[in-house]
Design a protein around this motif. Sequence first.
Motif, PDB file in Angstrom:
ATOM      1  N   ASP A  30       5.040 -13.491  -7.934  1.00  0.00           N
ATOM      2  CA  ASP A  30       4.459 -12.985  -9.182  1.00  0.00           C
ATOM      3  C   ASP A  30       3.764 -11.641  -8.905  1.00  0.00           C
ATOM      4  OD1 ASP A  30       3.179 -12.508 -11.535  1.00  0.00           O
ATOM      5  OD2 ASP A  30       1.946 -14.337 -11.508  1.00  0.00           O
ATOM      6  N   PRO A  31       4.243 -10.540  -9.532  1.00  0.00           N
ATOM      7  CA  PRO A  31       3.619  -9.241  -9.254  1.00  0.00           C
ATOM      8  C   PRO A  31       2.366  -8.972 -10.077  1.00  0.00           C
ATOM      9  CG  PRO A  31       5.485  -8.956 -10.713  1.00  0.00           C
ATOM     10  CD  PRO A  31       5.391 -10.434 -10.453  1.00  0.00           C
ATOM     11  N   LYS A  32       2.050  -9.878 -11.005  1.00  0.00           N
ATOM     12  CA  LYS A  32       0.918  -9.637 -11.910  1.00  0.00           C
ATOM     13  C   LYS A  32      -0.401  -9.897 -11.166  1.00  0.00           C
ATOM     14  CE  LYS A  32      -0.200 -10.699 -16.695  1.00  0.00           C
ATOM     15  NZ  LYS A  32      -1.445 -11.462 -16.621  1.00  0.00           N
ATOM     16  N   GLU A  33      -1.258  -8.896 -11.160  1.00  0.00           N
ATOM     17  CA  GLU A  33      -2.516  -9.039 -10.422  1.00  0.00           C
ATOM     18  C   GLU A  33      -3.480  -9.936 -11.196  1.00  0.00           C
ATOM     19  OE1 GLU A  33      -3.836  -5.051  -9.577  1.00  0.00           O
ATOM     20  OE2 GLU A  33      -2.104  -4.698  -8.250  1.00  0.00           O
TER      21      GLU A  33
ATOM     22  N   PHE B  45      10.245  -4.786  -4.731  1.00  0.00           N
ATOM     23  CA  PHE B  45       9.031  -4.367  -5.445  1.00  0.00           C
ATOM     24  C   PHE B  45       9.298  -4.164  -6.932  1.00  0.00           C
ATOM     25  CE2 PHE B  45       8.181  -3.427  -1.085  1.00  0.00           C
ATOM     26  CZ  PHE B  45       6.833  -3.640  -0.932  1.00  0.00           C
ATOM     27  N   GLU B  46       8.200  -4.171  -7.687  1.00  0.00           N
ATOM     28  CA  GLU B  46       8.280  -3.958  -9.129  1.00  0.00           C
ATOM     29  C   GLU B  46       8.920  -2.619  -9.485  1.00  0.00           C
ATOM     30  OE1 GLU B  46       4.278  -4.550 -10.620  1.00  0.00           O
ATOM     31  OE2 GLU B  46       5.056  -5.628 -12.360  1.00  0.00           O
ATOM     32  N   ASN B  47       8.730  -1.599  -8.644  1.00  0.00           N
ATOM     33  CA  ASN B  47       9.304  -0.275  -8.941  1.00  0.00           C
ATOM     34  C   ASN B  47      10.780  -0.196  -8.560  1.00  0.00           C
ATOM     35  OD1 ASN B  47       9.291  -0.115  -6.168  1.00  0.00           O
ATOM     36  ND2 ASN B  47       8.183   1.832  -6.036  1.00  0.00           N
ATOM     37  N   GLY B  48      11.359  -1.324  -8.095  1.00  0.00           N
ATOM     38  CA  GLY B  48      12.774  -1.347  -7.737  1.00  0.00           C
ATOM     39  C   GLY B  48      13.021  -1.081  -6.260  1.00  0.00           C
ATOM     40  N   GLY B  49      11.988  -0.659  -5.521  1.00  0.00           N
ATOM     41  CA  GLY B  49      12.145  -0.336  -4.103  1.00  0.00           C
ATOM     42  C   GLY B  49      12.170  -1.580  -3.207  1.00  0.00           C
ATOM     43  N   PHE B  50      12.382  -1.323  -1.906  1.00  0.00           N
ATOM     44  CA  PHE B  50      12.477  -2.405  -0.909  1.00  0.00           C
ATOM     45  C   PHE B  50      11.591  -2.096   0.292  1.00  0.00           C
ATOM     46  CE2 PHE B  50      16.543  -2.159  -3.066  1.00  0.00           C
ATOM     47  CZ  PHE B  50      16.747  -3.482  -3.450  1.00  0.00           C
TER      48      PHE B  50
ATOM     49  N   VAL C  29       2.557 -13.084  -0.926  1.00  0.00           N
ATOM     50  CA  VAL C  29       3.819 -12.744  -0.265  1.00  0.00           C
ATOM     51  C   VAL C  29       4.003 -13.631   0.979  1.00  0.00           C
ATOM     52  CG1 VAL C  29       5.244 -10.872   0.629  1.00  0.00           C
ATOM     53  CG2 VAL C  29       3.518 -10.371  -1.088  1.00  0.00           C
ATOM     54  N   ALA C  30       2.898 -13.894   1.679  1.00  0.00           N
ATOM     55  CA  ALA C  30       2.969 -14.748   2.876  1.00  0.00           C
ATOM     56  C   ALA C  30       3.461 -16.150   2.505  1.00  0.00           C
ATOM     57  CB  ALA C  30       1.598 -14.822   3.541  1.00  0.00           C
ATOM     58  N   MET C  31       2.933 -16.698   1.430  1.00  0.00           N
ATOM     59  CA  MET C  31       3.355 -18.039   0.990  1.00  0.00           C
ATOM     60  C   MET C  31       4.840 -18.046   0.640  1.00  0.00           C
ATOM     61  SD  MET C  31       0.756 -19.924   1.245  1.00  0.00           S
ATOM     62  CE  MET C  31       1.113 -21.411   0.321  1.00  0.00           C
ATOM     63  N   ALA C  32       5.274 -16.983  -0.044  1.00  0.00           N
ATOM     64  CA  ALA C  32       6.686 -16.896  -0.436  1.00  0.00           C
ATOM     65  C   ALA C  32       7.572 -16.730   0.795  1.00  0.00           C
ATOM     66  CB  ALA C  32       6.881 -15.725  -1.405  1.00  0.00           C
TER      67      ALA C  32
ATOM     68  N   TYR D 101       0.845  -1.205   0.000  1.00  0.00           N
ATOM     69  CA  TYR D 101       0.000   0.000   0.000  1.00  0.00           C
ATOM     70  C   TYR D 101       0.877   1.250   0.000  1.00  0.00           C
ATOM     71  CZ  TYR D 101      -3.761   2.918   2.182  1.00  0.00           C
ATOM     72  OH  TYR D 101      -4.695   3.872   2.499  1.00  0.00           O
ATOM     73  N   MET D 102       1.888   1.266   0.851  1.00  0.00           N
ATOM     74  CA  MET D 102       2.750   2.450   0.961  1.00  0.00           C
ATOM     75  C   MET D 102       3.670   2.594  -0.248  1.00  0.00           C
ATOM     76  SD  MET D 102       1.956   4.126   3.524  1.00  0.00           S
ATOM     77  CE  MET D 102       1.261   4.099   5.163  1.00  0.00           C
ATOM     78  N   MET D 103       4.157   1.474  -0.773  1.00  0.00           N
ATOM     79  CA  MET D 103       5.094   1.532  -1.905  1.00  0.00           C
ATOM     80  C   MET D 103       4.365   1.834  -3.214  1.00  0.00           C
ATOM     81  SD  MET D 103       8.273   1.430  -2.603  1.00  0.00           S
ATOM     82  CE  MET D 103       9.357   0.517  -1.525  1.00  0.00           C
ATOM     83  N   HIS D 104       3.050   1.628  -3.248  1.00  0.00           N
ATOM     84  CA  HIS D 104       2.270   1.809  -4.481  1.00  0.00           C
ATOM     85  C   HIS D 104       2.836   0.922  -5.595  1.00  0.00           C
ATOM     86  CE1 HIS D 104       0.988   5.283  -2.177  1.00  0.00           C
ATOM     87  NE2 HIS D 104       0.112   5.628  -3.085  1.00  0.00           N
ATOM     88  N   SER D 105       3.255  -0.290  -5.211  1.00  0.00           N
ATOM     89  CA  SER D 105       3.856  -1.199  -6.201  1.00  0.00           C
ATOM     90  C   SER D 105       3.704  -2.635  -5.684  1.00  0.00           C
ATOM     91  CB  SER D 105       5.340  -0.832  -6.359  1.00  0.00           C
ATOM     92  OG  SER D 105       5.952  -1.652  -7.325  1.00  0.00           O
ATOM     93  N   ASN D 106       3.785  -3.606  -6.598  1.00  0.00           N
ATOM     94  CA  ASN D 106       3.632  -5.007  -6.183  1.00  0.00           C
ATOM     95  C   ASN D 106       4.970  -5.663  -5.889  1.00  0.00           C
ATOM     96  OD1 ASN D 106       0.856  -5.022  -6.292  1.00  0.00           O
ATOM     97  ND2 ASN D 106       0.804  -5.546  -8.469  1.00  0.00           N
ATOM     98  N   VAL D 107       4.927  -6.661  -4.992  1.00  0.00           N
ATOM     99  CA  VAL D 107       6.141  -7.354  -4.536  1.00  0.00           C
ATOM    100  C   VAL D 107       6.612  -8.343  -5.607  1.00  0.00           C
ATOM    101  CG1 VAL D 107       7.042  -8.911  -2.739  1.00  0.00           C
ATOM    102  CG2 VAL D 107       5.396  -7.111  -2.128  1.00  0.00           C
ATOM    103  N   THR D 108       7.930  -8.397  -5.807  1.00  0.00           N
ATOM    104  CA  THR D 108       8.487  -9.353  -6.775  1.00  0.00           C
ATOM    105  C   THR D 108       9.344 -10.437  -6.109  1.00  0.00           C
ATOM    106  OG1 THR D 108      10.400  -7.921  -7.108  1.00  0.00           O
ATOM    107  CG2 THR D 108       8.584  -7.674  -8.676  1.00  0.00           C
TER     108      THR D 108
END
Length: 341
Positions: A335-338, A222-227, A318-321, A186-193
């Motif tokens: 997988d970041p694809k919704e 994250f997809e945007n390169g952040g952590f 993310v929990a499973m991973a 939510y805060m990163m505005h991006s999906n986890v990779t």
Amino acid sequence: MKNVKVGVIGAGRAGMMHIENMLTLNTIELVAVADVLIENVQEKLHEAGIEQTFKDYHELLAVPQIEAVFIFTSTDTHEAICLAAAQAKKHIFCEKPLSMTGQEADSLTVMQSVKENGVRMAIGFNRRLDHQFRTIWEKVEKGEVGEPQIVKITSRDPDLLSHALIQRIGGLIFDFTMHDFDMARYMMHSNVTEVFANGATLIDPTLSEINDIDTLALVLKFENGGFALIDNSRRAVYGYDQRVEVFGSKGMLKAENVSNSTVEHYTSKATLLDKPLPIFNDRYQQAYRQEIIDFVSNLVTGQPFAATPLDVVMAQRVAMAAIASIQTGKAVPVDPKEPIV
Ligand SMILES: NC(=O)c1ccc[n+]([C@@H]2O[C@H](COP(=O)([O-])OP(=O)(O)OC[C@H]3O[C@@H](n4cnc5c(N)ncnc54)[C@H](O)[C@@H]3O)[C@@H](O)[C@H]2O)c1
């Protein structure tokens, strides 16, 4: 605003807290409550003026005037009850997570059924409605910290839960860190990779008997390169420790703990501050109330909900991973694809 007639399924720890909030709201009419152990709370509910109480939630779903149901039952029942509620054409608010096993296909079946039955569904990621965290989110959204690069979340419970409760609602990762996975995205505005997780039983070694841990450190990519960096503990001796920070190219946003008093006492030896609020229902009282108000008003106005089944599916991934990462000692891709339902 229209007064929405609702039912509650599950009147345990979380359910009774939400019921108490609902009883103070004039936009909601709480028509009925169902719980397999209804005898534990029946007297209290009748005293509060709720006349229809059931052991079997199917009876509640058959009450025609109920437009929406709130599901606060043990986690392993959420998907089945959501499916039955959708088929009964009731709008749904369900506590997080949807599943205790993280089998995505089952959660997608719920989403499909919600769509097919023409109802709407929200998820109880209450922290999104905390006014401090919401302010951070809005400022990130407006670009006030530039590109978000690092999200830091400290989330520590005040004390251990009973093994019996853990078996009903899930272990540390599925019950507790689930909120942090959602908050980080939510805060990163991006999906986890990718996730790298390390966990241990530093407080209660007997947790390993029920396949759980009490201490957890995580790095998300994250997809945007952040952590995101997340740390969890089941026992913070000073209270319920809930802090969030977003660091970006133009600065940093940070929300500290909330306490009962802002008075600081300075002496020649130390500075004394009040402790953080002790437990989730105190710390997030405003957010729990707000999520109910928002659900009902967004239902009436057709506006989007603060958190949806898609959000919980992404957090469950993310929990499973994270569980796989602890087991293998390696970073695990996500997988970041919704999913499209
Ligand atoms: N968002 C939050 O901060 C937050 C906080 C606490 C709990 N929760 C979530 O709320 C849910 C409930 O947790 P809790 O701590 O209240 O657990 P709990 O065990 O205290 O309450 C669960 C209740 O559900 C009832 N129940 C179980 N199966 C049922 C069924 N098939 N039909 C009807 N009733 C049934 C139980 O009898 C019990 O009263 C969990 O999913 C948990 O993750 C969320």
